[in-house]
Motif scaffolding. Sequence first.
Motif, PDB file in Angstrom:
ATOM      1  N   VAL A 214       0.846  -1.202   0.000  1.00  0.00           N
ATOM      2  CA  VAL A 214       0.000   0.000   0.000  1.00  0.00           C
ATOM      3  C   VAL A 214       0.879   1.248   0.000  1.00  0.00           C
ATOM      4  O   VAL A 214       0.710   2.155  -0.819  1.00  0.00           O
ATOM      5  CB  VAL A 214      -0.946   0.008   1.212  1.00  0.00           C
ATOM      6  CG1 VAL A 214      -1.750   1.298   1.248  1.00  0.00           C
ATOM      7  CG2 VAL A 214      -1.873  -1.207   1.156  1.00  0.00           C
ATOM      8  N   PHE A 215       1.839   1.294   0.911  1.00  0.00           N
ATOM      9  CA  PHE A 215       2.805   2.388   0.915  1.00  0.00           C
ATOM     10  C   PHE A 215       3.878   2.110  -0.135  1.00  0.00           C
ATOM     11  O   PHE A 215       4.493   1.037  -0.137  1.00  0.00           O
ATOM     12  CB  PHE A 215       3.467   2.534   2.293  1.00  0.00           C
ATOM     13  CG  PHE A 215       4.579   3.549   2.297  1.00  0.00           C
ATOM     14  CD1 PHE A 215       4.305   4.896   2.244  1.00  0.00           C
ATOM     15  CD2 PHE A 215       5.905   3.131   2.302  1.00  0.00           C
ATOM     16  CE1 PHE A 215       5.329   5.829   2.220  1.00  0.00           C
ATOM     17  CE2 PHE A 215       6.938   4.042   2.279  1.00  0.00           C
ATOM     18  CZ  PHE A 215       6.650   5.400   2.245  1.00  0.00           C
ATOM     19  N   ARG A 216       4.105   3.056  -1.025  1.00  0.00           N
ATOM     20  CA  ARG A 216       5.075   2.882  -2.102  1.00  0.00           C
ATOM     21  C   ARG A 216       5.943   4.129  -2.224  1.00  0.00           C
ATOM     22  O   ARG A 216       5.500   5.156  -2.725  1.00  0.00           O
ATOM     23  CB  ARG A 216       4.368   2.619  -3.432  1.00  0.00           C
ATOM     24  CG  ARG A 216       3.457   1.398  -3.406  1.00  0.00           C
ATOM     25  CD  ARG A 216       2.831   1.115  -4.755  1.00  0.00           C
ATOM     26  NE  ARG A 216       1.970  -0.056  -4.697  1.00  0.00           N
ATOM     27  CZ  ARG A 216       1.404  -0.630  -5.760  1.00  0.00           C
ATOM     28  NH1 ARG A 216       1.630  -0.126  -6.979  1.00  0.00           N
ATOM     29  NH2 ARG A 216       0.630  -1.697  -5.624  1.00  0.00           N
ATOM     30  N   ARG A 217       7.171   4.015  -1.774  1.00  0.00           N
ATOM     31  CA  ARG A 217       8.093   5.143  -1.917  1.00  0.00           C
ATOM     32  C   ARG A 217       8.675   5.121  -3.326  1.00  0.00           C
ATOM     33  O   ARG A 217       9.350   4.165  -3.718  1.00  0.00           O
ATOM     34  CB  ARG A 217       9.224   5.064  -0.896  1.00  0.00           C
ATOM     35  CG  ARG A 217      10.136   6.308  -0.921  1.00  0.00           C
ATOM     36  CD  ARG A 217      11.255   6.222   0.096  1.00  0.00           C
ATOM     37  NE  ARG A 217      10.773   6.093   1.454  1.00  0.00           N
ATOM     38  CZ  ARG A 217      10.326   7.117   2.203  1.00  0.00           C
ATOM     39  NH1 ARG A 217      10.283   8.329   1.683  1.00  0.00           N
ATOM     40  NH2 ARG A 217       9.916   6.906   3.428  1.00  0.00           N
ATOM     41  N   GLU A 218       8.445   6.153  -4.066  1.00  0.00           N
ATOM     42  CA  GLU A 218       8.927   6.231  -5.437  1.00  0.00           C
ATOM     43  C   GLU A 218      10.333   6.823  -5.478  1.00  0.00           C
ATOM     44  O   GLU A 218      10.753   7.530  -4.572  1.00  0.00           O
ATOM     45  CB  GLU A 218       7.980   7.085  -6.288  1.00  0.00           C
ATOM     46  CG  GLU A 218       6.539   6.593  -6.322  1.00  0.00           C
ATOM     47  CD  GLU A 218       6.385   5.254  -7.028  1.00  0.00           C
ATOM     48  OE1 GLU A 218       7.300   4.859  -7.777  1.00  0.00           O
ATOM     49  OE2 GLU A 218       5.342   4.605  -6.826  1.00  0.00           O
ATOM     50  N   GLY A 219      11.049   6.532  -6.551  1.00  0.00           N
ATOM     51  CA  GLY A 219      12.357   7.133  -6.768  1.00  0.00           C
ATOM     52  C   GLY A 219      13.488   6.493  -5.991  1.00  0.00           C
ATOM     53  O   GLY A 219      14.576   7.067  -5.888  1.00  0.00           O
ATOM     54  N   VAL A 220      13.266   5.297  -5.412  1.00  0.00           N
ATOM     55  CA  VAL A 220      14.321   4.593  -4.684  1.00  0.00           C
ATOM     56  C   VAL A 220      14.403   3.179  -5.268  1.00  0.00           C
ATOM     57  O   VAL A 220      13.909   2.219  -4.676  1.00  0.00           O
ATOM     58  CB  VAL A 220      14.051   4.549  -3.166  1.00  0.00           C
ATOM     59  CG1 VAL A 220      15.249   3.949  -2.430  1.00  0.00           C
ATOM     60  CG2 VAL A 220      13.739   5.934  -2.623  1.00  0.00           C
ATOM     61  N   MET A 222      15.518  -0.515  -6.307  1.00  0.00           N
ATOM     62  CA  MET A 222      16.292  -1.572  -5.662  1.00  0.00           C
ATOM     63  C   MET A 222      17.291  -2.209  -6.623  1.00  0.00           C
ATOM     64  O   MET A 222      18.163  -2.970  -6.214  1.00  0.00           O
ATOM     65  CB  MET A 222      15.361  -2.659  -5.124  1.00  0.00           C
ATOM     66  CG  MET A 222      14.459  -2.211  -3.996  1.00  0.00           C
ATOM     67  SD  MET A 222      15.384  -1.777  -2.495  1.00  0.00           S
ATOM     68  CE  MET A 222      15.252   0.023  -2.536  1.00  0.00           C
ATOM     69  N   GLY A 223      17.137  -1.899  -7.907  1.00  0.00           N
ATOM     70  CA  GLY A 223      18.040  -2.480  -8.904  1.00  0.00           C
ATOM     71  C   GLY A 223      18.167  -1.536 -10.073  1.00  0.00           C
ATOM     72  O   GLY A 223      18.502  -0.365  -9.917  1.00  0.00           O
ATOM     73  N   ILE A 224      17.851  -2.031 -11.263  1.00  0.00           N
ATOM     74  CA  ILE A 224      17.968  -1.222 -12.472  1.00  0.00           C
ATOM     75  C   ILE A 224      16.974  -0.073 -12.405  1.00  0.00           C
ATOM     76  O   ILE A 224      15.778  -0.291 -12.200  1.00  0.00           O
ATOM     77  CB  ILE A 224      17.699  -2.084 -13.715  1.00  0.00           C
ATOM     78  CG1 ILE A 224      18.686  -3.244 -13.797  1.00  0.00           C
ATOM     79  CG2 ILE A 224      17.771  -1.241 -14.992  1.00  0.00           C
ATOM     80  CD1 ILE A 224      18.354  -4.256 -14.863  1.00  0.00           C
ATOM     81  N   PRO A 225      17.422   1.170 -12.565  1.00  0.00           N
ATOM     82  CA  PRO A 225      16.490   2.308 -12.552  1.00  0.00           C
ATOM     83  C   PRO A 225      15.405   2.129 -13.611  1.00  0.00           C
ATOM     84  O   PRO A 225      15.680   1.741 -14.749  1.00  0.00           O
ATOM     85  CB  PRO A 225      17.404   3.504 -12.866  1.00  0.00           C
ATOM     86  CG  PRO A 225      18.755   3.092 -12.396  1.00  0.00           C
ATOM     87  CD  PRO A 225      18.829   1.613 -12.687  1.00  0.00           C
ATOM     88  N   GLY A 226      14.181   2.384 -13.225  1.00  0.00           N
ATOM     89  CA  GLY A 226      13.070   2.238 -14.149  1.00  0.00           C
ATOM     90  C   GLY A 226      12.384   0.890 -14.085  1.00  0.00           C
ATOM     91  O   GLY A 226      11.295   0.722 -14.647  1.00  0.00           O
ATOM     92  N   LEU A 227      12.985  -0.073 -13.395  1.00  0.00           N
ATOM     93  CA  LEU A 227      12.359  -1.379 -13.253  1.00  0.00           C
ATOM     94  C   LEU A 227      11.126  -1.263 -12.364  1.00  0.00           C
ATOM     95  O   LEU A 227      11.188  -0.694 -11.273  1.00  0.00           O
ATOM     96  CB  LEU A 227      13.352  -2.376 -12.644  1.00  0.00           C
ATOM     97  CG  LEU A 227      12.900  -3.838 -12.557  1.00  0.00           C
ATOM     98  CD1 LEU A 227      12.778  -4.425 -13.957  1.00  0.00           C
ATOM     99  CD2 LEU A 227      13.877  -4.662 -11.738  1.00  0.00           C
TER     100      LEU A 227
END
Length: 249
Positions: A214-220, A222-227
């Motif tokens: 439910v909580f989703r921090r964007e812009g962090v 965990m691997g390839i950017p944009g995945l």
Amino acid sequence: MSGILEICVDSLASARAAIGAGADRLELCSALAVGGLTPSAALLEQIRRESGIPIRCLMRPRAGDFLYTPEEIEQMAMEMVRLRELGADGFVIGCLTAQGTLDAQAMAPLLDAARGKGLTLHRCIDVSRDPVKTYLEAANLGLDTVLTSGAAPNCAAGMGTIAALLRLRDEVGGPEVLIGAGVSAKVITAFRRALPQARAFHMSGKTRRESGMVFRREGVPMGIPGLDEWHLDQTDPEAVRLARQALDQ
């Protein structure tokens, strides 16, 4: 025999879906998002608790090319021993030289570690210099199956090369040609019409499932950017059922 339907899975949920929908065999791996890596022993053990379905484990220690160091080859061989003990029926392997030919010397420890289990040459054939020559070399090494898209982005685009490999299979009694990349019920039907001798297909049948977060921090990342980290890919049982029906017709 109607054919072989192999489903590539990287989770227990996907394995359950594939088995329940009529898969003949699983290719077990991890990290399908990067083309598949070696699976964990624990995942194989979990599946074996529930099913005796034939399972071939992908041996790929990292993403990227198939030019492996001696240490990576040793790692794969060691993992094969453990996975064999836990019930793997076979393995999916492949090593190339820097010049794009099948590396028999690098594969020798893997062949030894397999100890008579089934062996598939994975899609390293599709990035090798000469797929037909690679197929024949795989046959000489004793592999019983070759997974291929016909050296193309997907099997439909590679149908010409796949047709040549199927002819070669029948002429020399070579390894089974396992058709993969972009396989669906529709694709199986098209192949069976164009190439009636095609009888083995490999697919993941993935569908995207929404994350439960439910909580989703964007812009962090965990691997390839944009995945996309808020959706999970899992095998769709309906896609497998339709593929099974297409193969059995």
